[in-house]
Scaffold this active site. Structure first.
Site, PDB file in Angstrom:
ATOM      1  N   ASN A   9     -87.409 -74.929 -20.559  1.00  0.00           N
ATOM      2  CA  ASN A   9     -86.152 -75.379 -19.944  1.00  0.00           C
ATOM      3  C   ASN A   9     -85.383 -74.263 -19.232  1.00  0.00           C
ATOM      4  O   ASN A   9     -84.290 -74.463 -18.732  1.00  0.00           O
ATOM      5  CB  ASN A   9     -85.256 -76.077 -20.971  1.00  0.00           C
ATOM      6  CG  ASN A   9     -84.784 -75.152 -22.069  1.00  0.00           C
ATOM      7  OD1 ASN A   9     -85.295 -74.051 -22.230  1.00  0.00           O
ATOM      8  ND2 ASN A   9     -83.821 -75.603 -22.847  1.00  0.00           N
ATOM      9  N   CYS A  10     -85.989 -73.076 -19.125  1.00  0.00           N
ATOM     10  CA  CYS A  10     -85.362 -71.939 -18.441  1.00  0.00           C
ATOM     11  C   CYS A  10     -85.484 -72.131 -16.929  1.00  0.00           C
ATOM     12  O   CYS A  10     -86.562 -72.414 -16.412  1.00  0.00           O
ATOM     13  CB  CYS A  10     -86.069 -70.659 -18.880  1.00  0.00           C
ATOM     14  SG  CYS A  10     -85.660 -69.201 -17.909  1.00  0.00           S
ATOM     15  N   ASP A  11     -84.387 -71.952 -16.209  1.00  0.00           N
ATOM     16  CA  ASP A  11     -84.396 -72.130 -14.751  1.00  0.00           C
ATOM     17  C   ASP A  11     -85.341 -71.161 -14.051  1.00  0.00           C
ATOM     18  O   ASP A  11     -86.016 -71.533 -13.086  1.00  0.00           O
ATOM     19  CB  ASP A  11     -82.981 -71.965 -14.179  1.00  0.00           C
ATOM     20  CG  ASP A  11     -82.076 -73.140 -14.529  1.00  0.00           C
ATOM     21  OD1 ASP A  11     -82.600 -74.222 -14.861  1.00  0.00           O
ATOM     22  OD2 ASP A  11     -80.845 -72.974 -14.474  1.00  0.00           O
ATOM     23  N   LYS A  14     -88.811 -72.405 -14.410  1.00  0.00           N
ATOM     24  CA  LYS A  14     -89.043 -73.536 -13.496  1.00  0.00           C
ATOM     25  C   LYS A  14     -89.346 -73.040 -12.084  1.00  0.00           C
ATOM     26  O   LYS A  14     -90.239 -73.563 -11.411  1.00  0.00           O
ATOM     27  CB  LYS A  14     -87.833 -74.468 -13.487  1.00  0.00           C
ATOM     28  CG  LYS A  14     -87.656 -75.231 -14.794  1.00  0.00           C
ATOM     29  CD  LYS A  14     -86.390 -76.061 -14.785  1.00  0.00           C
ATOM     30  CE  LYS A  14     -86.167 -76.716 -16.138  1.00  0.00           C
ATOM     31  NZ  LYS A  14     -84.890 -77.425 -16.214  1.00  0.00           N
TER      32      LYS A  14
END
Length: 115
Positions: A9-11, A14
């Site tokens: 879920n880390c930007d 991504k």
């Protein structure tokens, strides 16, 4: 083989995954939370990357440490902490062709994969 290490879920993760996918670079993703972290993995990372850079000092997990913990941090204590608190590992760690890279910037990945 290329492996991307991080938290799903880390930007930044991504963005790195998107870069690899859009550039048709096959990779596997190792999610610290789902796939785990152990001392051997962090020790391996710290053999190829500066252990001080592996510690994400901008994150809330690091900021929650006591001043004493921050000031007395050594390579050994950092490895233990990173195993206990995987969110404190700077992301992503990219391993490709036995080379280790830390963080993500498109220009950095362009250079890594142009070889």
């Amino acid at each position: 083989m290329t492996t991307l290490y991080g938290i799903s879920n880390c930007d930044t993760i991504k963005k790195a995954k998107k870069y690899l996918t859009e550039n048709n670079i096959p990779f596997t993703f190792h999610d610290y939370r789902k796939d785990g972290v152990d001392e051997a993995m962090i020790t391996e990372f710290s053999t190829h990357l500066d252990w001080q850079l592996l510690v994400n000092k901008r994150g809330t997990t690091y900021r929650a440490l006591s001043d004493e913990q921050k000031q007395s941090l050594t390579k050994e204590s950092a490895i233990t902490l990173l195993c206990e608190q995987p969110a404190m590992i700077k992301r992503p760690v990219l391993v490709t062709n036995e080379q280790y890279h830390l963080g993500f910037k498109p220009a950095q990945y362009n250079e890594v994969f142009s070889k």
